[in-house]
Design an enzyme around this catalytic site. Structure first.
Site, PDB file in Angstrom:
ATOM      1  N   ASP A 101       0.864  -1.184   0.000  1.00 51.06           N
ATOM      2  CA  ASP A 101       0.000   0.000   0.000  1.00 51.06           C
ATOM      3  C   ASP A 101       0.899   1.233   0.000  1.00 51.06           C
ATOM      4  OD1 ASP A 101      -2.026  -1.850   0.251  1.00 51.06           O
ATOM      5  OD2 ASP A 101      -3.034  -0.817   1.909  1.00 51.06           O
ATOM      6  N   LYS A 163      -6.988   3.074  -2.913  1.00 52.97           N
ATOM      7  CA  LYS A 163      -7.362   3.035  -1.504  1.00 52.97           C
ATOM      8  C   LYS A 163      -7.682   4.439  -1.023  1.00 52.97           C
ATOM      9  CE  LYS A 163      -5.380   1.762   2.995  1.00 52.97           C
ATOM     10  NZ  LYS A 163      -4.188   1.171   3.666  1.00 52.97           N
ATOM     11  N   LYS A 192     -10.353   0.033  -2.389  1.00 49.29           N
ATOM     12  CA  LYS A 192     -10.158  -0.386  -1.010  1.00 49.29           C
ATOM     13  C   LYS A 192     -10.531   0.785  -0.117  1.00 49.29           C
ATOM     14  CE  LYS A 192      -6.691  -1.728   2.438  1.00 49.29           C
ATOM     15  NZ  LYS A 192      -5.289  -2.175   2.676  1.00 49.29           N
TER      16      LYS A 192
END
Length: 235
Positions: A101, A163, A192
């Site tokens: 991430d 995300k 996400k």
């Protein structure tokens, strides 16, 4: 196009759509051990920690083939240089991280350095090779125009997921934030959701908007999974 699962299917298998995380700077070994315990108990799809704890988490999950090891790059500000992010990425992959991430340089986006932001994402994603990179855009801090740019650039750069947030900022990821992200992404890349997600009801609302993965802190993850088990009638 493959038919998307129903929300009930997602709820029944919600653990396989949740990344359990322990990524606050105040997290200590006792917190990491708690995350590891619940990751094993509920078989969450990925466990994320800060890089200093990565070898420790890897060792304690080594017999858990269903749980992936996650790593964070440029966390939490996104302001590291591209070269620094690539170094972090390569180190984490060498340590065994199977998902990354990465925080977008969102302050550069807010400063209208669009080419820098895109190049930064593109180079890190390229360096990752086959390792999936989720790009964190810190959506709650962006204007609608900046959000559209961030989503489009992440898609073009090759992000595996987009995300919503690191969870470090004061503003949570709301369903309205996810709604705006979904309107820009148009199903081209999975979303996400992360940052202030603390109930099954919120998860269900975000599933309706097309979210595929959720990043949740330990206590909230356990609470949500227990709510999900009751919802589908499991003990």
């Amino acid at each position: 196009m493959m038919k998307r699962k129903t929300n009930r299917d997602y709820i029944r298998n919600l653990n396989r759509h949740m990344d359990i995380s322990c990524v606050q700077s105040i997290d200590q070994k006792v917190d990491i051990d708690k995350m590891i315990f619940y990751a094993k108990q509920y078989q969450f799809i990925t466990a994320f920690t800060l890089p200093c704890f990565t070898p420790y988490v890897k060792e304690h999950l080594k017999n858990e083939s269903a749980i992936k090891l996650g790593g964070v790059v440029g966390f939490p500000t996104g302001c590291d240089s591209t070269a620094s992010k690539i170094y972090q990425l390569q180190e984490l992959i060498q340590l065994g991280c199977q998902e990354i991430d990465m925080v977008m340089a969102y302050s550069m986006l807010q400063s209208d350095f669009d080419s820098y932001v895109f190049h930064d994402m593109e180079q890190v994603i390229k360096a990752a090779g086959t390792t999936p990179v989720k790009v964190i855009i810190e959506a709650p801090l962006l204007t609608d125009i900046q959000l559209e740019k961030a989503c489009n650039m992440a898609i073009e750069a090759g992000a595996s997921f987009i995300k919503s947030s690191t969870g470090w900022i004061a503003k949570p990821t709301t369903t309205e934030v996810i709604r705006k992200m979904a309107a820009n992404i148009k199903g081209q890349v999975p979303i996400k959701a992360a940052g202030g997600i603390r109930s099954l009801e919120t998860v269900k609302e975000m599933l309706d908007l097309g979210c595929e993965r959720f990043g949740v802190s330990v206590n909230s993850a356990v609470k949500i999974i227990e709510e999900a088990k009751k919802e589908v009638g499991e003990n």
